[in-house]
Scaffold this motif. Sequence first.
Motif: not given
Length: 191
Positions: A148-151, A153-154, A159-160
Amino acid sequence: MAGSPIIPPLPDLLAGCLRQNRRSQELLYRQFYGYAMSVCLRYTQTREEAVEVLNDGFLKVFTRLNQYNAEQPFKPWLRRILINTATDHYRQTVQYHSQHDLIAAEHISSSDADAVSGLSHEYLLSVVQTLTPAYRLVFNLYAIDGFSHDEIAGQLGISVGASKSNLARAREKLRLILQKKTNDEYARVAR
């Protein structure tokens, strides 16, 4: 095939690797080399860089094999280690790559999702390898490996929005390259 080693079942290989048996490590490496190289090639620009990531990844496999849950399939665990190794490699070499493609957060729409039908795997890999390192990394993580974009980004420390932007720009660049190939083929046929 004459001279090919007889590869024991995977649980036996893994048990040997846990005992740090060099022969088991070599056989595991040989058994999964092709699969691992295909993963690494997607995340790197050159074959030499892919081999470096692959070898670093297998070193992590051998040193962290005690963390592997034998009740789960081995290939996804190996793939995850290789992807993380490729991501680490990218972060370590990011100083050599252009930074501007990680900062922008502009959204570009892409509509040619099925433009790749009929193209060879080798050609598609070479096209993806023409992307900048940041675009290639985000494209592979999102479109191929399902992060995912969250993963993303992390993992990359961005940033997302930057992840989404890099994906959109990667798709747009790929679309343009594939569109140019199609136009070139039509021009050749029309002659």
